[in-house]
Motif scaffolding. Sequence first.
Motif, PDB file in Angstrom:
ATOM      1  N   THR A 284      52.795  53.629  -3.538  1.00 26.26           N
ATOM      2  CA  THR A 284      53.691  54.587  -4.215  1.00 26.26           C
ATOM      3  C   THR A 284      54.876  54.935  -3.324  1.00 26.26           C
ATOM      4  O   THR A 284      56.035  54.885  -3.746  1.00 26.26           O
ATOM      5  N   ASP A 285      54.566  55.338  -2.086  1.00 25.09           N
ATOM      6  CA  ASP A 285      55.632  55.806  -1.206  1.00 25.09           C
ATOM      7  C   ASP A 285      56.615  54.677  -0.894  1.00 25.09           C
ATOM      8  O   ASP A 285      57.831  54.898  -0.797  1.00 25.09           O
ATOM      9  N   THR A 286      56.103  53.439  -0.750  1.00 19.59           N
ATOM     10  CA  THR A 286      57.011  52.323  -0.479  1.00 19.59           C
ATOM     11  C   THR A 286      57.960  52.110  -1.668  1.00 19.59           C
ATOM     12  O   THR A 286      59.174  51.928  -1.488  1.00 19.59           O
ATOM     13  N   VAL A 287      57.415  52.190  -2.890  1.00 20.78           N
ATOM     14  CA  VAL A 287      58.269  51.993  -4.071  1.00 20.78           C
ATOM     15  C   VAL A 287      59.297  53.124  -4.185  1.00 20.78           C
ATOM     16  O   VAL A 287      60.470  52.890  -4.486  1.00 20.78           O
ATOM     17  N   GLU A 288      58.866  54.349  -3.891  1.00 26.36           N
ATOM     18  CA  GLU A 288      59.818  55.467  -3.991  1.00 26.36           C
ATOM     19  C   GLU A 288      60.945  55.321  -2.961  1.00 26.36           C
ATOM     20  O   GLU A 288      62.109  55.571  -3.253  1.00 26.36           O
ATOM     21  N   TRP A 289      60.601  54.852  -1.747  1.00 24.68           N
ATOM     22  CA  TRP A 289      61.650  54.636  -0.742  1.00 24.68           C
ATOM     23  C   TRP A 289      62.578  53.499  -1.177  1.00 24.68           C
ATOM     24  O   TRP A 289      63.800  53.594  -1.023  1.00 24.68           O
ATOM     25  N   ALA A 290      62.005  52.420  -1.726  1.00 31.42           N
ATOM     26  CA  ALA A 290      62.841  51.291  -2.159  1.00 31.42           C
ATOM     27  C   ALA A 290      63.818  51.765  -3.229  1.00 31.42           C
ATOM     28  O   ALA A 290      65.028  51.479  -3.169  1.00 31.42           O
ATOM     29  N   MET A 291      63.317  52.545  -4.194  1.00 30.36           N
ATOM     30  CA  MET A 291      64.196  53.025  -5.265  1.00 30.36           C
ATOM     31  C   MET A 291      65.231  54.014  -4.728  1.00 30.36           C
ATOM     32  O   MET A 291      66.371  54.036  -5.192  1.00 30.36           O
ATOM     33  N   THR A 292      64.855  54.818  -3.743  1.00 36.22           N
ATOM     34  CA  THR A 292      65.820  55.757  -3.145  1.00 36.22           C
ATOM     35  C   THR A 292      66.964  54.972  -2.517  1.00 36.22           C
ATOM     36  O   THR A 292      68.145  55.297  -2.703  1.00 36.22           O
ATOM     37  N   GLU A 293      66.629  53.908  -1.778  1.00 41.92           N
ATOM     38  CA  GLU A 293      67.678  53.111  -1.131  1.00 41.92           C
ATOM     39  C   GLU A 293      68.518  52.387  -2.185  1.00 41.92           C
ATOM     40  O   GLU A 293      69.730  52.289  -2.053  1.00 41.92           O
ATOM     41  N   LEU A 294      67.871  51.885  -3.248  1.00 42.47           N
ATOM     42  CA  LEU A 294      68.632  51.177  -4.286  1.00 42.47           C
ATOM     43  C   LEU A 294      69.585  52.141  -4.999  1.00 42.47           C
ATOM     44  O   LEU A 294      70.729  51.794  -5.299  1.00 42.47           O
ATOM     45  N   LEU A 295      69.124  53.359  -5.250  1.00 41.14           N
ATOM     46  CA  LEU A 295      70.015  54.323  -5.916  1.00 41.14           C
ATOM     47  C   LEU A 295      71.111  54.831  -4.973  1.00 41.14           C
ATOM     48  O   LEU A 295      72.180  55.206  -5.412  1.00 41.14           O
ATOM     49  N   SER A 296      70.825  54.819  -3.677  1.00 39.61           N
ATOM     50  CA  SER A 296      71.848  55.250  -2.705  1.00 39.61           C
ATOM     51  C   SER A 296      72.861  54.146  -2.455  1.00 39.61           C
ATOM     52  O   SER A 296      73.940  54.403  -1.922  1.00 39.61           O
ATOM     53  N   VAL A 333      62.456  44.479  -0.430  1.00 32.93           N
ATOM     54  CA  VAL A 333      61.133  45.040  -0.108  1.00 32.93           C
ATOM     55  C   VAL A 333      60.897  44.986   1.410  1.00 32.93           C
ATOM     56  O   VAL A 333      60.438  45.961   2.026  1.00 32.93           O
ATOM     57  N   LYS A 334      61.258  43.872   2.039  1.00 28.98           N
ATOM     58  CA  LYS A 334      61.067  43.784   3.507  1.00 28.98           C
ATOM     59  C   LYS A 334      61.895  44.850   4.211  1.00 28.98           C
ATOM     60  O   LYS A 334      61.416  45.505   5.152  1.00 28.98           O
ATOM     61  N   GLU A 335      63.146  45.012   3.760  1.00 28.82           N
ATOM     62  CA  GLU A 335      64.005  46.003   4.412  1.00 28.82           C
ATOM     63  C   GLU A 335      63.431  47.415   4.231  1.00 28.82           C
ATOM     64  O   GLU A 335      63.523  48.254   5.121  1.00 28.82           O
ATOM     65  N   THR A 336      62.805  47.653   3.083  1.00 26.13           N
ATOM     66  CA  THR A 336      62.153  48.958   2.871  1.00 26.13           C
ATOM     67  C   THR A 336      61.011  49.123   3.868  1.00 26.13           C
ATOM     68  O   THR A 336      60.842  50.181   4.480  1.00 26.13           O
ATOM     69  N   PHE A 337      60.232  48.068   4.078  1.00 23.50           N
ATOM     70  CA  PHE A 337      59.128  48.155   5.048  1.00 23.50           C
ATOM     71  C   PHE A 337      59.658  48.382   6.473  1.00 23.50           C
ATOM     72  O   PHE A 337      59.028  49.053   7.269  1.00 23.50           O
ATOM     73  N   ARG A 338      60.810  47.768   6.802  1.00 25.05           N
ATOM     74  CA  ARG A 338      61.356  47.965   8.150  1.00 25.05           C
ATOM     75  C   ARG A 338      61.876  49.396   8.314  1.00 25.05           C
ATOM     76  O   ARG A 338      61.584  50.075   9.291  1.00 25.05           O
ATOM     77  N   PHE A 339      62.641  49.847   7.316  1.00 28.21           N
ATOM     78  CA  PHE A 339      63.372  51.113   7.438  1.00 28.21           C
ATOM     79  C   PHE A 339      62.484  52.324   7.132  1.00 28.21           C
ATOM     80  O   PHE A 339      62.682  53.391   7.671  1.00 28.21           O
ATOM     81  N   HIS A 340      61.521  52.138   6.237  1.00 27.71           N
ATOM     82  CA  HIS A 340      60.645  53.250   5.835  1.00 27.71           C
ATOM     83  C   HIS A 340      59.186  52.807   5.846  1.00 27.71           C
ATOM     84  O   HIS A 340      58.530  52.791   4.804  1.00 27.71           O
TER      85      HIS A 340
END
Length: 475
Positions: A284-296, A333-340
């Motif tokens: 859940t948290d990984t998807v929420e971070w990915a969507m936060t970055e995509l919306l930003s 997705v990889k960048e989300t794992f690196r950054f968050h």
Amino acid sequence: MDFLTLLLLLFPLIWAFSHVLVAKFRHTKLPPGPFPLPIIGNFLLLGRNPHRSIAKLSKTYGPLMYLKLGTVQTIKHDQICSDRTVPHTAHAANHHKSSLAWLPVGNKWRKLRRICKEHMFTVHKLQSSEGLRKKKLQQLHDYLHECCSNRRVVDIGEVAFVTSLNLISTTLFSIDFAHFGSNSAQEMKGTPNLADYFPILKRIDPQGLKRESEDYAGKLLTTFDQITSERLRSIGVSSSDFPRKNDLLQVLLDLNQERDSDLSRDELKHLFLVLIVGGADTSTDTVEWAMTELLSNPEIMSKARNELRTVIGENKQVEESDISKLPYLRAVVKETFRFHPVVLFLIPHKANANVEMNGYIIPKDAQILVNIWAMGRDSSIWSNADMFEPERFLDSKIDYKGHDFEFIPFGSGRRICPGMPLAHIMVHLMVASFIHNFKWKLEPGMKSEELDLSEMFGLSLHKAVPLKAFPVKWP
Ligand code: HEM
């Protein structure tokens, strides 16, 4: 009685106890670290965001650092020691005695790992349960569509949690655990527990976290037992009334019948507990971070969506086999794992003997925190380390399967996350479902560059402020 009064009452005992520990390690050469205060050690240095505070401290003390958190010895280093320090809450319902996540490396732990690796999370087993997950992703799409038609704002974390929980529960036993818009979607975000740092407080449980976990774990374990009993009953009944299920519970019951595993009912329910608890919040948290970055980052969002529409086409559901055809989505997705990274210190490891490392001694039983958040933001490893740039992964072979030590969001070695193959599928397909056929509009007056990125430290590193946005049908 508040916590401070309690500490004052216990002061003489804790003082004596910490002196015994100091005396015990006086002659060993511990790695460098900040000077510990009596009793509380370096506890106050952690602050609300320990991953950031520890990263800052390691600029002074180096990559291998010793901290004294309360009466617990803590080392931060990338070296893997495979036992665990068991948090107090994991003792609820005696979970620590049967849990894959908390057992020390030994026969019982090996048996559970083998069952996960060879019988549950193999490509073949996951393929045969793909149909179950497809329905959950269709339900996500339908729910977003409904919100779109009714111009209803979506709490992305809540919707991702319902979907993650159901993706896991349906893969395990063909049952939904949560429903969109209901209160069943309660996340166990978790609060750091003082009793983990001051073991003397364990009996008192000053924050009530152990009692809370006891209640939560107890209810889940009873549910898993009931599900197993019902399945066992249905196996004996005519097959046309109860068609055979393609889920992992069936796989495990078949294995037991073939005597290929001797998994007891108790071990089975604790295995389900750890898989549900370990898998739902992290995904859940990984998807929420990915969507936060995509919306930003609207440009990154457009690239990811365009790739989906070119490769998959409009109004077609993304399938598990499509993930390998979507390099930009994989890079996001990889960048989300690196950054968050959401399990930012891994699950704390423990040294099971005195270990010498870089000329220092890591004392037996020290807790080992691997700060993968700091590794992801290290400018000596990553260019523009503080920027969200999926492109860095497009021409790179670096992966999160545990071989590239600078990038280990799932850990590495013996304790690497056994649910990674399922998490890989879930995270990619959830992000794809959110963006494939929808554009997202922020709440009135909110600009993409103003999105709140602050973090909250708990069981996993989640967003402090929930991400909310309106889905808009596109085109
Ligand atoms: C984005 C999703 C996920 C992330 C980032 C993640 C990350 C991790 C990490 C970092 C560890 C600890 C590794 C170590 O201590 O060295 C771990 C362990 C574990 N994970 Fe995951 N995980 C995810 C999803 C899942 C899923 C879906 C499941 C199961 C359905 C799962 C089950 C477990 C279990 C059982 C362990 C403990 C293994 C052991 O101690 O031997 N995880 N995970």
